[in-house]
Scaffold this motif. Structure first.
Motif, PDB file in Angstrom:
ATOM      1  N   TYR A 229       3.344  -5.176  -7.177  1.00 47.94           N
ATOM      2  CA  TYR A 229       3.178  -4.941  -8.612  1.00 47.94           C
ATOM      3  C   TYR A 229       1.838  -4.272  -8.907  1.00 47.94           C
ATOM      4  CZ  TYR A 229       2.568  -5.683 -13.592  1.00 47.94           C
ATOM      5  OH  TYR A 229       2.347  -5.478 -14.929  1.00 47.94           O
ATOM      6  N   TYR A 230       0.780  -4.690  -8.222  1.00 49.02           N
ATOM      7  CA  TYR A 230      -0.557  -4.193  -8.518  1.00 49.02           C
ATOM      8  C   TYR A 230      -0.879  -2.865  -7.830  1.00 49.02           C
ATOM      9  CZ  TYR A 230      -1.646  -8.687 -10.649  1.00 49.02           C
ATOM     10  OH  TYR A 230      -1.657  -9.787 -11.465  1.00 49.02           O
ATOM     11  N   LEU A 231      -0.001  -2.388  -6.960  1.00 49.25           N
ATOM     12  CA  LEU A 231      -0.292  -1.155  -6.242  1.00 49.25           C
ATOM     13  C   LEU A 231      -0.516   0.002  -7.200  1.00 49.25           C
ATOM     14  CD1 LEU A 231       2.154  -1.184  -3.199  1.00 49.25           C
ATOM     15  CD2 LEU A 231      -0.298  -1.639  -3.205  1.00 49.25           C
ATOM     16  N   PRO A 232      -1.418   0.915  -6.857  1.00 46.72           N
ATOM     17  CA  PRO A 232      -1.613   2.116  -7.685  1.00 46.72           C
ATOM     18  C   PRO A 232      -0.312   2.906  -7.777  1.00 46.72           C
ATOM     19  CG  PRO A 232      -3.354   1.899  -6.036  1.00 46.72           C
ATOM     20  CD  PRO A 232      -2.313   0.885  -5.690  1.00 46.72           C
ATOM     21  N   PRO A 233      -0.080   3.600  -8.903  1.00 43.40           N
ATOM     22  CA  PRO A 233       1.169   4.352  -9.062  1.00 43.40           C
ATOM     23  C   PRO A 233       1.341   5.428  -8.005  1.00 43.40           C
ATOM     24  CG  PRO A 233      -0.425   4.904 -10.792  1.00 43.40           C
ATOM     25  CD  PRO A 233      -0.960   3.708 -10.075  1.00 43.40           C
ATOM     26  N   GLU A 234       0.221   6.014  -7.580  1.00 40.12           N
ATOM     27  CA  GLU A 234       0.275   7.023  -6.521  1.00 40.12           C
ATOM     28  C   GLU A 234      -0.633   6.568  -5.397  1.00 40.12           C
ATOM     29  OE1 GLU A 234      -0.786  10.802  -8.040  1.00 40.12           O
ATOM     30  OE2 GLU A 234       0.836  10.884  -9.513  1.00 40.12           O
ATOM     31  N   LYS A 235      -0.017   6.102  -4.320  1.00 38.74           N
ATOM     32  CA  LYS A 235      -0.802   5.611  -3.192  1.00 38.74           C
ATOM     33  C   LYS A 235      -1.267   6.799  -2.352  1.00 38.74           C
ATOM     34  CE  LYS A 235       2.508   2.897  -1.812  1.00 38.74           C
ATOM     35  NZ  LYS A 235       3.241   1.919  -0.971  1.00 38.74           N
ATOM     36  N   LYS A 236      -2.211   7.539  -2.910  1.00 38.91           N
ATOM     37  CA  LYS A 236      -2.659   8.752  -2.212  1.00 38.91           C
ATOM     38  C   LYS A 236      -3.350   8.382  -0.907  1.00 38.91           C
ATOM     39  CE  LYS A 236      -7.031   9.078  -4.805  1.00 38.91           C
ATOM     40  NZ  LYS A 236      -6.834   8.014  -5.765  1.00 38.91           N
ATOM     41  N   GLU A 237      -3.109   9.159   0.088  1.00 39.99           N
ATOM     42  CA  GLU A 237      -3.719   8.944   1.396  1.00 39.99           C
ATOM     43  C   GLU A 237      -5.083   9.614   1.410  1.00 39.99           C
ATOM     44  OE1 GLU A 237      -3.848   7.254   5.137  1.00 39.99           O
ATOM     45  OE2 GLU A 237      -2.269   7.075   3.646  1.00 39.99           O
ATOM     46  N   THR A 238      -6.121   8.827   1.454  1.00 33.13           N
ATOM     47  CA  THR A 238      -7.475   9.376   1.453  1.00 33.13           C
ATOM     48  C   THR A 238      -7.991   9.483   2.875  1.00 33.13           C
ATOM     49  OG1 THR A 238      -8.354   7.150   1.159  1.00 33.13           O
ATOM     50  CG2 THR A 238      -8.026   8.467  -0.821  1.00 33.13           C
ATOM     51  N   CYS A 239      -8.828  10.446   3.082  1.00 30.79           N
ATOM     52  CA  CYS A 239      -9.440  10.606   4.401  1.00 30.79           C
ATOM     53  C   CYS A 239     -10.816  11.213   4.215  1.00 30.79           C
ATOM     54  CB  CYS A 239      -8.574  11.484   5.308  1.00 30.79           C
ATOM     55  SG  CYS A 239      -9.236  11.609   6.992  1.00 30.79           S
TER      56      CYS A 239
END
Length: 426
Positions: A229-239
């Motif tokens: 539920y708390y996950l960000p709407p866009e789980k962008k992959e950061t590097c």
């Protein structure tokens, strides 16, 4: 003579290393196969020793890890009462139907636990049905609101809240798919009944619609439900490997350096943003069970999502913003932290301890870009000068009026001086 020869003859002794190797091989052969479905873990010792109470049930045991503990024996009777009530919801089904369905999925359910469960097939099935039906009936009663006069849980609000807290502990879980199976049997002919996913959302989150990302995610258990539920709407992959980023200064230092702090009413506390000099942080209500909930989410990510540790990254980021009680007071004064049960010192201690024992990846740290942009913004002298002007000379109407008056007086003085010089020349 023959007897003497027989007495002197001895069979060669087995090599001790060969015997040891045989023993180890037998142990390896009897190892249970590993399963990729594992998702319910015991809390790692390095986390448990910091605050054991946050991971331990207070009233009820769910699943095998705390089963049989005499401290929770009183609730076993309530499980049976809730089971009776639950079975009555579908007159076409009896207890055997629920037991049969659960036993059919026994192996898949066992595979969800990291530790080998020593319960027999009958004991394990009994646990799934008793615990699963209790959870569902607890949710249904919570949602309906009109409690049975003889109900010993909901007529004592402290008990129902404590049980809801226990249902969010990582060691106190049964697989979500078992709950769905039991629920679907009970409501198979009821088209008006909500899905179990919707029921869970209403009871754990609140009466909102089901977020879209639930439809795309396989929910593992109630702790995973909460995290999803708390996950960000866009789980962008950061590097950010190879790029420099560091945690920012405390929030009071950032504020003095020109960062504007604003509370975001988004109930998903992970959605922290920094845009055009404004740091948006969703409000966080610190209640009696908030620490327990955060700690179990952190523990679950440490065990199951080491490369997608959004909650771990959140507590580490907030820990970097809170160096002392002064930082806590800034967050409280801006409405970001709503601290009902304790003092600023309690909040400081919470975030200092909650990140202890955790590991994170700099390459996939979710707030790396926020940290980098905060540091860049605060490193610009003009932003600090603007902040000093705003805080020292424009912090309230009277100081602003005094400052403007002083500037006007200075300008008039300069003009007067210029006019005097011009007159002297002519």
């Amino acid at each position: 003579m023959a007897g003497c020869l027989e007495a002197d003859f001895q069979f060669p002794m087995e090599d001790p290393l060969d015997e040891l190797a045989t023993t180890i091989k037998r142990k390896c052969e009897t190892l249970p196969p590993l399963s990729s479905k594992c998702c319910i873990y015991r809390i790692p010792r390095n986390l448990r020793k910091i605050n054991e109470k946050s991971y331990t049930p207070s009233l009820i045991s769910i699943g095998p890890f705390h089963r049989g503990n005499p401290n929770f024996q009183a609730m076993e009777e309530q499980k049976l009462r809730y089971l009776q009530r639950f079975i009555q919801r579908n007159s076409n089904r009896d207890l055997e139907d629920y037991l049969t369905a659960s036993m059919k999925w026994e192996k898949e359910a066992r595979d969800c636990y990291l530790a080998t469960i020593s319960l027999s097939s009958i004991e394990f099935t009994e646990m799934l049905v008793l615990d699963g039906c209790f959870i569902i009936e607890f949710f249904l009663t919570w949602r309906r609101g009109d409690f049975d006069p003889t109900d010993r849980i909901f007529h004592r609000p402290a008990l129902s809240q404590a049980i809801l807290r226990d249902l969010k502990l990582l060691e106190n879980q049964i697989p979500f798919f078992i709950l769905e199976i039991l629920y679907n049997i009970a409501f198979e002919d009821n088209e008006k009944a909500p899905s179990f996913l919707k029921l869970t959302c209403e009871c754990i989150i609140g009466p909102n619609k089901i977020p879209d990302h639930y439809q795309k995610t396989k929910i593992l258990h109630l702790v995973d439900f909460l995290r999803t539920y708390y996950l960000p709407p866009e789980k962008k992959e950061t590097c950010y490997e190879g790029q420099d980023w560091e945690f920012p200064d405390g929030i009071s230092e950032l504020h003095e350096s020109g960062v504007t702090l604003k509370v975001d009413k988004d109930d998903k506390f992970l959605n922290i943003k920094f845009e055009k000099g404004v740091l948006y942080i969703p409000e966080l209500m610190l209640e009696n069970y908030t620490e327990s909930q955060l700690r179990n989410l952190v523990a679950f990510e440490q065990c199951h999502y080491p490369r997608e540790s959004f909650v771990v990254d959140y507590v580490l980021f907030l820990d970097s913003l809170i160096y002392d009680r002064k930082d806590v007071e800034v967050l409280v004064n801006h409405g970001i932290i709503l601290n009902s049960p304790g003092s600023s010192e309690d909040v400081y201690r919470l975030f200092s301890n909650i990140s202890k024992g955790t590991t994170y990846s700099r390459a996939t740290f979710y707030y790396a870009d926020v940290c980098r942009r905060l540091n860049d913004y605060c490193g610009t002298p003009w932003n600090r000068w603007k902040a000093i002007l705003r805080q020292e000379y424009f912090s309230n109407p009277w100081s602003m009026i005094s400052t403007i008056a002083a500037v006007v007086l200075l300008i008039l003085t300069v003009i007067q001086t210029y006019c005097d010089i011009i007159q002297l020349q002519y």
